[in-house]
Design an enzyme around this catalytic site. Structure first.
Site, mmCIF file in Angstrom:
data_model
loop_
_atom_site.group_PDB
_atom_site.id
_atom_site.type_symbol
_atom_site.label_atom_id
_atom_site.label_comp_id
_atom_site.label_asym_id
_atom_site.label_seq_id
_atom_site.Cartn_x
_atom_site.Cartn_y
_atom_site.Cartn_z
ATOM 1 N N THR A 144 0.850 -1.191 0.000
ATOM 2 C CA THR A 144 0.000 0.000 0.000
ATOM 3 C C THR A 144 0.883 1.237 0.000
ATOM 4 O OG1 THR A 144 -1.820 -1.089 1.157
ATOM 5 C CG2 THR A 144 -1.702 1.303 1.344
ATOM 6 N N SER A 195 2.260 5.118 -2.095
ATOM 7 C CA SER A 195 2.607 5.736 -3.365
ATOM 8 C C SER A 195 3.676 4.978 -4.135
ATOM 9 C CB SER A 195 3.072 7.178 -3.124
ATOM 10 O OG SER A 195 4.209 7.208 -2.273
ATOM 11 N N THR A 196 4.530 4.225 -3.449
ATOM 12 C CA THR A 196 5.545 3.432 -4.145
ATOM 13 C C THR A 196 4.976 2.086 -4.566
ATOM 14 O OG1 THR A 196 7.179 4.482 -2.686
ATOM 15 C CG2 THR A 196 7.939 2.672 -4.054
ATOM 16 N N LYS A 211 7.046 1.862 8.781
ATOM 17 C CA LYS A 211 5.977 1.852 7.804
ATOM 18 C C LYS A 211 4.696 2.364 8.465
ATOM 19 C CE LYS A 211 5.364 -1.773 5.285
ATOM 20 N NZ LYS A 211 5.019 -0.902 4.134
ATOM 21 N N GLU A 239 -0.423 -4.703 6.548
ATOM 22 C CA GLU A 239 0.880 -4.877 5.903
ATOM 23 C C GLU A 239 1.758 -5.846 6.692
ATOM 24 O OE1 GLU A 239 1.545 -0.622 3.593
ATOM 25 O OE2 GLU A 239 2.084 -0.786 5.706
#
Length: 268
Positions: free
Chosen positions: A69, A71-72, A137, A146
């Site tokens: 999850t 933008s990368t 994260k 995640e």
């Protein structure tokens, strides 16, 4: 056996072959032209896209994937979608509603997590990476899911632009996912550890994770013992999960705007 550019949970022999046989055939003619096109299209853009393009080179036909999850990870999912469009056969689990929606748009086959025993590869981003490949994260608000997916993964690939590489974690505030009930007491206990937590907001209301929890962003400053602090934070009743990912990443792929990538293996 699989010839990886990196290693699976540190288990690589002297010839560069992964010792763990995950029972998948990896030779497939669709990969080279797709990956070449994906990388060429991104040579002039930022390091996130470059790192994502390199990371998807590890994917092989028949794998079960974890989709990160943020933008990368977004660019990795886009690349996987292009591979699926051109004949790649995989199944995937998403780490957020947002990533699941993107995967559906790209026709990436999804499976329920209840069917997962092990995922072959998960590709995800990070807000910070230290020189031991410990991570912070949770900037995208999906840290609990995640971490569940990461823990079920054989080969965990983190993709970042090179600005996320740091000597010590802590410049990025540590996200801590907490239960809404009694969050004020949880907040006070976190404060006792040496930070001033800030409630993450969505407009004028607290941001809610996909699990309907709050996130407290905790600026600790330079963190020289992330494992120790992780234990202290996790011990607080009301904390559902924190954003420390300790000793979980197998490799980090760091991209630069110039188009270069650096692959960093977990220290032995």
């Amino acid at each position: 056996m699989v010839n990886y550019l990196g290693h699976v949970n540190g288990t690589m022999d002297d010839e560069g072959k992964v010792r763990e046989n995950i029972g998948i055939s990896y030779n497939h003619p669709i990969f080279t032209p797709i990956l070449t096109s994906f990388l060429m299209d991104n040579q002039t853009v930022n390091g996130k896209k470059i790192a994502a393009g390199k990371a998807i080179e590890y994917i092989r036909n028949g794998m079960n994937l974890g989709l990160g999850t943020g933008s990368t990870a977004y660019w990795a999912i886009q690349g996987i979608g292009e591979m699926v469009k051109n004949g790649l056969t995989v199944r995937a689990v998403a780490t957020s509603v947002q990533s699941e929606s993107l995967a559906r748009e790209l026709n990436i086959p999804l499976m329920p997590f209840s069917e997962v025993d092990r995922l072959d590869i998960t590709i995800d981003g990070a807000d910070e990476v230290d020189d031991r490949l410990n991570l912070i994260k949770g900037g995208g608000g999906a840290l609990l899911r995640e971490k569940i997916v990461a823990a079920a993964t054989r080969f965990y690939i983190i993709i970042v632009d090179e600005s996320k590489l740091v000597k010590h974690l802590g410049k990025f505030p540590l996200p801590v996912e907490v239960a809404p009930f009694g969050w004020e007491l949880t907040n006070r206990r976190l404060t006792e550890l040496g930070c001033t937590p800030k409630m993450r907001m969505a407009g004028d209301k607290p941001f809610l994770t996909d699990n309907q929890h709050y996130i407290l962003d905790c600026p600790f400053g330079e963190i020289t013992d992330p494992a120790g602090l992780h234990q202290k934070v996790s011990a607080i009743t009301g904390v559902m999960e924190d954003g420390f990912f300790i000793n979980m990443a197998d490799i980090v792929v760091a991209g630069s705007p110039s188009g270069e990538t650096r692959i960093i293996n977990k220290p032995s």
